[in-house]
Every structure is written in structure tokens, then in C-alpha cells.
Design an enzyme around this catalytic site. Structure first.
Site, PDB file in Angstrom:
ATOM      1  N   SER A 197       0.849  -1.197   0.000  1.00 62.64           N
ATOM      2  CA  SER A 197       0.000   0.000   0.000  1.00 62.64           C
ATOM      3  C   SER A 197       0.878   1.239   0.000  1.00 62.64           C
ATOM      4  O   SER A 197       1.330   1.678   1.058  1.00 62.64           O
ATOM      5  CB  SER A 197      -0.921   0.008   1.223  1.00 62.64           C
ATOM      6  OG  SER A 197      -1.813  -1.082   1.187  1.00 62.64           O
ATOM      7  N   SER A 222      -2.743  -4.606  -4.160  1.00 62.63           N
ATOM      8  CA  SER A 222      -1.968  -3.398  -3.871  1.00 62.63           C
ATOM      9  C   SER A 222      -2.899  -2.216  -3.659  1.00 62.63           C
ATOM     10  O   SER A 222      -3.723  -1.894  -4.507  1.00 62.63           O
ATOM     11  CB  SER A 222      -1.010  -3.099  -5.031  1.00 62.63           C
ATOM     12  OG  SER A 222      -0.230  -1.956  -4.753  1.00 62.63           O
ATOM     13  N   ASP A 256      -3.100   1.554  -3.634  1.00 59.12           N
ATOM     14  CA  ASP A 256      -2.310   2.688  -4.125  1.00 59.12           C
ATOM     15  C   ASP A 256      -3.089   3.972  -3.853  1.00 59.12           C
ATOM     16  O   ASP A 256      -4.089   4.254  -4.514  1.00 59.12           O
ATOM     17  CB  ASP A 256      -2.033   2.520  -5.621  1.00 59.12           C
ATOM     18  CG  ASP A 256      -1.441   1.152  -5.930  1.00 59.12           C
ATOM     19  OD1 ASP A 256      -0.420   0.813  -5.316  1.00 59.12           O
ATOM     20  OD2 ASP A 256      -2.017   0.423  -6.757  1.00 59.12           O
TER      21      ASP A 256
END
Length: 209
Positions: free
Chosen positions: A89, A127, A129
Site C-alpha cells: 500500500s 496493492s 495505491d
């Protein structure tokens, strides 16, 4: 958080394996905190864009277009790596003194993801982001007084924000690379060691380019 804000002071920001960047991994190497900035020329209003990142994600590392991760043999999906190797992250915080509306600040934040893409990020399923942007310009602050009555807000028009977008892209890319280059090898939870990016090998790749 309030204590951190109260203790904030001007000057260089510590980078690498510090603070929230201590437990991060980027491209399989040690991640961390990175910062960078751009100042527009006076002909383009002279505003500044600063970026701070917490680099924690995966992909195939690229530096100025050079496929570093591939050359060093460490990258997402190499030899069918274990699931989750590209997860993480990353946090991208973009600050500017340009008087931008909330809409244009959201647009500026999205340009941070373009800088992230330049480094070879995979934007994998797991992930997270995140990017946010804020302005320090007094003219766009939503104070209680302005919220209570009709108020005039002076902000930069859409036609003049593109140079800020380019600045955010460049500074985000550089901040991520700074985080990698400043991070140090760390042994953490359960004795797991994450190696720092081998800078001498990277330098050799650049020289041989």
C-alpha cells in the site's frame, strides 16, 4: 497525529528506513520514505509542488526507463513468484502552494499515480495505491467564516494547471526512487531480512547503458 503536526518544522525530510517506512518493501527490496519537489519557472506562475511517499508495492523496477529490476533478476512474476509479491500500500502525499480547487487537487493527486507507473509499479490486485493532494494557499481555505456566508475564492483556472500535473508526475517518480536509494537493509519481524537496493550494481547498469 496532532502531536506530529505540532512538532512539524522546516528543513530536510529524513528519507529511507524511517518512521512509517520502516516496515515497507518496494520491488522486493527495502522500501521507505522518499521526498522530492519541483518549482515551476516564473513564466508558469512559479508555484512549488512537493511529494512525500511511503514506498510499499511491487512490480518491475525502472529507473529513467532502465529496466533495473529485470537486469538484477528481482521482479514481480519472475519464475512464477509466490502470490502477493507485488502487493502493498503505497501512500503518495502531494503538497502545493498553488491555489487549486478541490476538484483540481483531486486531479493533481491522480497524476501522482502516473509517476508511480513510471517506476514500473504493477498495480496488482492486492496493492492499495493511495494519493492525496492539498494546497497551502490561503485563498482557497474553507474557513468557518467563509462557510457561514457568501465568499470569494481565488483559484487557478483549469487552463493553467497542466504544468503542475507534470511537476507532480516527475516529483512522485523521484520520491519513490529516493526512498529506494536511501533505504537500508533491515531484519524485522520473525527474523525476516529485506535487502536494500544494491546501488553499486545499479550504478554499473547506468554506466553501461
Amino acid at each position: 497525529m496532532l502531536r506530529a503536526i505540532a512538532a512539524a518544522q522546516p528543513g530536510p525530510v529524513e528519507e529511507g528506513t524511517v518512521g512509517a517506512g520502516t516496515g515497507t518493501v518496494a520491488f522486493g527490496w527495502k522500501g521507505g520514505i522518499g521526498v522530492a519537489s519541483r518549482r515551476l519557472p516564473r513564466a508558469l506562475d512559479g508555484y512549488t509542488v512537493g511529494v512525500l511517499v511511503q514506498a510499499n508495492f511491487g512490480g518491475v523496477l525502472q529507473m529513467a526507463g532502465l529496466p533495473v529490476g529485470q537486469a538484477l533478476g528481482q521482479y514481480y512474476l519472475a519464475d512464477v513468484v509466490e502470490p502477493g509479491a507485488a502487493d502493498g500500500s503505497i501512500m503518495i502525499v502531494i503538497a502545493t502552494d498553488a491555489p487549486l480547487s478541490d476538484r483540481n487537487l483531486a486531479r493533481l493527486a491522480r497524476r501522482g499515480l502516473a509517476g508511480l507507473a513510471r517506476t514500473g509499479a504493477a498495480f496488482s490486485d492486492g496493492s492499495g495505491d493511495y494519493a492525496l493532494a492539498f494546497s497551502t494557499a490561503e485563498s482557497v481555505r474553507r474557513t468557518p467564516e467563509r462557510r457561514a456566508q457568501l465568499a470569494t475564492v481565488v483559484e487557478l483556472p483549469n487552463a493553467r494547471v497542466s504544468p503542475l500535473f507534470e511537476a507532480a508526475i516527475e516529483a512522485t517518480e523521484e520520491a519513490i526512487l529516493n526512498a529506494l536509494c536511501m533505504a537500508t537493509t533491515l531484519t524485522g519481524h520473525r527474523g525476516v531480512t529485506v535487502e536494500a537496493l544494491p546501488l553499486e550494481r545499479v550504478a554499473a547498469l547506468v554506466r553501461a547503458r
